[in-house]
Design a protein around this motif. Structure first.
Motif, PDB file in Angstrom:
ATOM      1  N   ALA A 172       0.831  -1.203   0.000  1.00  0.00           N
ATOM      2  CA  ALA A 172       0.000   0.000   0.000  1.00  0.00           C
ATOM      3  C   ALA A 172       0.867   1.255   0.000  1.00  0.00           C
ATOM      4  O   ALA A 172       0.579   2.230  -0.702  1.00  0.00           O
ATOM      5  CB  ALA A 172      -0.936  -0.005   1.205  1.00  0.00           C
ATOM      6  N   GLY A 173       1.950   1.254   0.772  1.00  0.00           N
ATOM      7  CA  GLY A 173       2.841   2.398   0.796  1.00  0.00           C
ATOM      8  C   GLY A 173       3.517   2.626  -0.538  1.00  0.00           C
ATOM      9  O   GLY A 173       3.633   3.772  -1.010  1.00  0.00           O
ATOM     10  N   ALA A 174       3.965   1.540  -1.166  1.00  0.00           N
ATOM     11  CA  ALA A 174       4.596   1.671  -2.481  1.00  0.00           C
ATOM     12  C   ALA A 174       3.603   2.194  -3.517  1.00  0.00           C
ATOM     13  O   ALA A 174       3.945   3.038  -4.360  1.00  0.00           O
ATOM     14  CB  ALA A 174       5.169   0.330  -2.923  1.00  0.00           C
ATOM     15  N   PHE A 175       2.358   1.717  -3.471  1.00  0.00           N
ATOM     16  CA  PHE A 175       1.351   2.197  -4.418  1.00  0.00           C
ATOM     17  C   PHE A 175       1.046   3.671  -4.187  1.00  0.00           C
ATOM     18  O   PHE A 175       0.814   4.425  -5.125  1.00  0.00           O
ATOM     19  CB  PHE A 175       0.077   1.371  -4.280  1.00  0.00           C
ATOM     20  CG  PHE A 175       0.124   0.045  -5.004  1.00  0.00           C
ATOM     21  CD1 PHE A 175       1.303  -0.418  -5.573  1.00  0.00           C
ATOM     22  CD2 PHE A 175      -1.005  -0.751  -5.120  1.00  0.00           C
ATOM     23  CE1 PHE A 175       1.350  -1.627  -6.247  1.00  0.00           C
ATOM     24  CE2 PHE A 175      -0.975  -1.961  -5.787  1.00  0.00           C
ATOM     25  CZ  PHE A 175       0.208  -2.401  -6.345  1.00  0.00           C
ATOM     26  N   THR A 176       1.025   4.095  -2.931  1.00  0.00           N
ATOM     27  CA  THR A 176       0.776   5.503  -2.629  1.00  0.00           C
ATOM     28  C   THR A 176       1.875   6.397  -3.206  1.00  0.00           C
ATOM     29  O   THR A 176       1.609   7.471  -3.753  1.00  0.00           O
ATOM     30  CB  THR A 176       0.677   5.711  -1.109  1.00  0.00           C
ATOM     31  OG1 THR A 176      -0.409   4.930  -0.600  1.00  0.00           O
ATOM     32  CG2 THR A 176       0.439   7.179  -0.773  1.00  0.00           C
ATOM     33  N   LEU A 177       3.109   5.942  -3.110  1.00  0.00           N
ATOM     34  CA  LEU A 177       4.239   6.757  -3.563  1.00  0.00           C
ATOM     35  C   LEU A 177       4.447   6.703  -5.071  1.00  0.00           C
ATOM     36  O   LEU A 177       4.796   7.714  -5.691  1.00  0.00           O
ATOM     37  CB  LEU A 177       5.515   6.308  -2.852  1.00  0.00           C
ATOM     38  CG  LEU A 177       5.594   6.570  -1.348  1.00  0.00           C
ATOM     39  CD1 LEU A 177       6.850   5.932  -0.765  1.00  0.00           C
ATOM     40  CD2 LEU A 177       5.582   8.073  -1.074  1.00  0.00           C
ATOM     41  N   PHE A 178       4.229   5.521  -5.667  1.00  0.00           N
ATOM     42  CA  PHE A 178       4.638   5.332  -7.061  1.00  0.00           C
ATOM     43  C   PHE A 178       3.498   4.957  -7.996  1.00  0.00           C
ATOM     44  O   PHE A 178       3.725   4.739  -9.178  1.00  0.00           O
ATOM     45  CB  PHE A 178       5.714   4.242  -7.136  1.00  0.00           C
ATOM     46  CG  PHE A 178       6.914   4.520  -6.276  1.00  0.00           C
ATOM     47  CD1 PHE A 178       7.835   5.505  -6.633  1.00  0.00           C
ATOM     48  CD2 PHE A 178       7.119   3.823  -5.092  1.00  0.00           C
ATOM     49  CE1 PHE A 178       8.936   5.760  -5.839  1.00  0.00           C
ATOM     50  CE2 PHE A 178       8.221   4.077  -4.293  1.00  0.00           C
ATOM     51  CZ  PHE A 178       9.134   5.055  -4.673  1.00  0.00           C
ATOM     52  N   GLY A 179       2.273   4.882  -7.485  1.00  0.00           N
ATOM     53  CA  GLY A 179       1.160   4.466  -8.332  1.00  0.00           C
ATOM     54  C   GLY A 179       0.955   2.968  -8.275  1.00  0.00           C
ATOM     55  O   GLY A 179       1.849   2.211  -7.873  1.00  0.00           O
ATOM     56  N   ASP A 180      -0.248   2.531  -8.680  1.00  0.00           N
ATOM     57  CA  ASP A 180      -0.618   1.120  -8.536  1.00  0.00           C
ATOM     58  C   ASP A 180      -0.694   0.373  -9.861  1.00  0.00           C
ATOM     59  O   ASP A 180      -1.274  -0.696  -9.935  1.00  0.00           O
ATOM     60  CB  ASP A 180      -1.951   0.998  -7.803  1.00  0.00           C
ATOM     61  CG  ASP A 180      -3.105   1.658  -8.564  1.00  0.00           C
ATOM     62  OD1 ASP A 180      -2.897   2.140  -9.700  1.00  0.00           O
ATOM     63  OD2 ASP A 180      -4.216   1.702  -8.009  1.00  0.00           O
ATOM     64  N   ASP A 181      -0.088   0.913 -10.915  1.00  0.00           N
ATOM     65  CA  ASP A 181      -0.157   0.255 -12.217  1.00  0.00           C
ATOM     66  C   ASP A 181       0.987  -0.714 -12.457  1.00  0.00           C
ATOM     67  O   ASP A 181       0.973  -1.444 -13.450  1.00  0.00           O
ATOM     68  CB  ASP A 181      -0.157   1.304 -13.342  1.00  0.00           C
ATOM     69  CG  ASP A 181      -1.408   2.161 -13.327  1.00  0.00           C
ATOM     70  OD1 ASP A 181      -2.468   1.643 -12.906  1.00  0.00           O
ATOM     71  OD2 ASP A 181      -1.333   3.339 -13.727  1.00  0.00           O
ATOM     72  N   SER A 182       1.989  -0.724 -11.599  1.00  0.00           N
ATOM     73  CA  SER A 182       3.156  -1.571 -11.805  1.00  0.00           C
ATOM     74  C   SER A 182       3.682  -2.057 -10.453  1.00  0.00           C
ATOM     75  O   SER A 182       3.623  -1.332  -9.451  1.00  0.00           O
ATOM     76  CB  SER A 182       4.256  -0.799 -12.542  1.00  0.00           C
ATOM     77  OG  SER A 182       5.467  -1.530 -12.560  1.00  0.00           O
ATOM     78  N   LEU A 183       4.224  -3.265 -10.467  1.00  0.00           N
ATOM     79  CA  LEU A 183       4.869  -3.809  -9.273  1.00  0.00           C
ATOM     80  C   LEU A 183       6.372  -3.580  -9.283  1.00  0.00           C
ATOM     81  O   LEU A 183       7.094  -4.145  -8.451  1.00  0.00           O
ATOM     82  CB  LEU A 183       4.586  -5.312  -9.161  1.00  0.00           C
ATOM     83  CG  LEU A 183       3.136  -5.742  -8.959  1.00  0.00           C
ATOM     84  CD1 LEU A 183       3.061  -7.238  -8.665  1.00  0.00           C
ATOM     85  CD2 LEU A 183       2.474  -4.956  -7.838  1.00  0.00           C
ATOM     86  N   LEU A 184       6.866  -2.749 -10.195  1.00  0.00           N
ATOM     87  CA  LEU A 184       8.302  -2.507 -10.275  1.00  0.00           C
ATOM     88  C   LEU A 184       8.895  -2.031  -8.950  1.00  0.00           C
ATOM     89  O   LEU A 184       9.951  -2.536  -8.535  1.00  0.00           O
ATOM     90  CB  LEU A 184       8.604  -1.503 -11.387  1.00  0.00           C
ATOM     91  CG  LEU A 184      10.073  -1.104 -11.558  1.00  0.00           C
ATOM     92  CD1 LEU A 184      10.926  -2.327 -11.894  1.00  0.00           C
ATOM     93  CD2 LEU A 184      10.226  -0.026 -12.630  1.00  0.00           C
TER      94      LEU A 184
END
Length: 497
Positions: free
Chosen positions: A96-108
């Motif tokens: 959730a933190g990674a999606f907040t910072l970088f968007g939720d379109d990629s798991l990179l």
């Protein structure tokens, strides 16, 4: 097992007897030079061994589950209430933190974090081995760990999931305990548990080190506080009853050995064979030396034994469970090789490198038919729904929600939570009555309150097919009509939509 005190390594031909280290501890400059030379090598090796993880958008249903959970949390969901899974909260929060910072379109970003987790684990193992057996053993431990870290089915070894983020916590727990930093050791054990429940198994070797060091009451209290406070904080940040149910008490049927015994045993043997092949350079010296020579490695054997128990717990033997065995195996390999002649270290590294190359080729070249199926299914649903239309994928591939970019109609993201199929069971313990306790009344309310626009039956003949699940069969027969088939999956659209 370690040899009894009467055994002597001098009786084994070709052994180098390490003896106590009497040379002065290296100065700060020497330590800096050591790490300056070693860290670039470890970083390059970590990047090489994680290269297949970037080959596909995602590798496993667990990654898909975490990605969907993270989106639900971003939309206001509550963990263990409207967002549920049988896992602790640390990795869902990380997603959730990674999606907040970088968007939720990629798991990179998560793939990069998984790479960093493996590198950190290797660095901690280097430090543990170097403190015990010197510079060479430290280098050997770090390199061996990264070489064997890919030694499973790529779906298990390359996914950015619970076990990968648990491993640096377990290594940190041992690192802190080795230095008698008991509060930090307890916190590291807590983080391992909060990444995945079986990470708490590292408490056994940590407790052994505490007991061996005298177990002063103050040290025991520090360990207990370090362990208890993070777990209590996680429970309070979610909901204590939900946290307890979903992480500890609510998985009785899932953890049962009954049903598909032969299936899961074969899976366990195959994954054990894959790990043994990856560890071809480690196992012979460990078997030859550590059963004879005293190396002061009792806590490492306890670490390995507790990790084996963690793999066995639940009786499912998934490949990614075996990742927990790799750090203690790498350290035991380093312990054995620092006794044997140096050419054995070279041979062990070459054998491990060759095995690593085979697993990397597997990860880079093997097709992913299930991912291709999920992608086509997601495309079909996306073409027939709007961005806010809720959908239900009745199957075992929650990544389809993420690929379709459509919100799930239920908090239960797989049919396994509602039938106990999760875990690969195909025997008698699959059906509504084996679901997570209380799941079906909640599911029926969700379907009545806000029916999904589209339901996709992706069972494809498996035991959780709608004709074997009466409640779902009634929902489909009353409110939905089949409109399409996609490679065996049936697409239903709500009547009157």
């Amino acid at each position: 097992m370690l040899a009894p005190p009467s055994a002597s390594p001098r009786s084994v031909p070709g052994l180098r007897v390490p003896g106590p280290r009497t040379e002065p501890a290296p100065g700060r400059g020497a330590r800096a030079a050591y790490w300056a030379r070693l860290l670039p090598l470890l970083a390059a090796l970590a990047c090489a061994t994680r290269l297949p993880s970037f080959r596909w958008p995602l590798w496993s249903p667990d990654e898909g589950y975490l990605a969907v959970q993270a989106r639900m949390l971003a939309d206001g969901g509550e963990l263990y209430e409207t967002v549920v899974d049988r896992k602790p909260p640390l990795v869902p929060w990380l997603y959730a933190g990674a999606f907040t910072l970088f968007g939720d379109d990629s798991l990179l970003p998560l793939k990069l974090l998984a790479l960093a987790a493996q590198l950190l684990t290797a660095v901690l193992l280097v430090s543990l081995a170097r403190r015990r057996w010197g510079d060479g053993a430290g280098r050997t431990a770090g390199v061996l760990y990264l070489l064997i870290s890919v030694g499973l089915n790529p779906e298990d070894a390359q996914a950015a999931t619970f076990e990968v983020f648990m491993l640096p916590c377990t290594a940190a727990a041992m690192w802190c305990a080795d230095r008698r930093r008991w509060g930090a050791a307890g916190a590291a054990v807590a983080c391992a548990f909060l990444a995945k429940q079986t990470g708490g198994a590292v408490l056994l070797p940590v407790g052994w080190l505490l007991w061996r060091g005298g177990a002063a009451r103050r040290d025991t209290g520090r360990l207990a506080c370090g362990l208890g406070l993070p777990v209590l904080a996680a429970a309070l940040l979610t909901t204590p009853t939900g946290f307890l149910f979903w992480t500890v008490t609510g998985s009785g049927a899932y953890a049962s050995f009954t049903g598909s015994e032969l299936h899961v045993l074969v899976r366990g043997l195959i994954n054990a064979a894959l790990l043994a092949a990856a560890c071809a350079g480690i196992l012979p010296p460990v078997v030859r030396v550590l059963r004879i020579a005293r190396t002061g490695a009792a806590e490492l054997w306890l670490w390995l034994a507790s990790s084996v128990a963690a793999v066995l717990l639940g009786f499912h033997f998934f490949g990614h469970y075996y990742l927990q065995l790799m750090p203690p195996l790498a350290l035991l390999g380093a312990a054995a090789l620092q006794i044997l002649p140096r050419e054995r270290t070279v041979r062990a590294l070459v054998a491990s490198g060759c095995a690593c190359a085979v697993f990397l080729a597997w990860g880079l070249l093997a097709p992913r038919p299930e991912l291709a199926h999920a992608t086509r299914l997601a495309q079909a649903v996306r073409a027939d729904t709007g961005p806010r239309d809720r959908v239900l994928f009745w199957g075992m591939h929650p990544e389809t929600y993420w690929l379709a970019d459509r919100p799930p109609a239920s908090r239960y993201l797989t049919a396994g939570l509602l039938t106990n199929y999760s875990g690969g069971r195909d025997g008698p313990q699959v059906g509504e009555k084996y679901a997570v306790e209380g799941a079906w009344p909640v599911f029926r309310r969700e379907m009545r309150r806000d029916p999904p626009a589209v339901v996709v039956d992706d069972s494809r003949g498996k035991p959780f097919a709608p004709d074997r699940v009466p409640s779902l069969r009634r929902i489909l027969s009353v409110g939905y009509a089949p409109v399409a088939r996609v490679e065996g999956a049936v697409v239903y659209v709500r009547v009157g939509r």
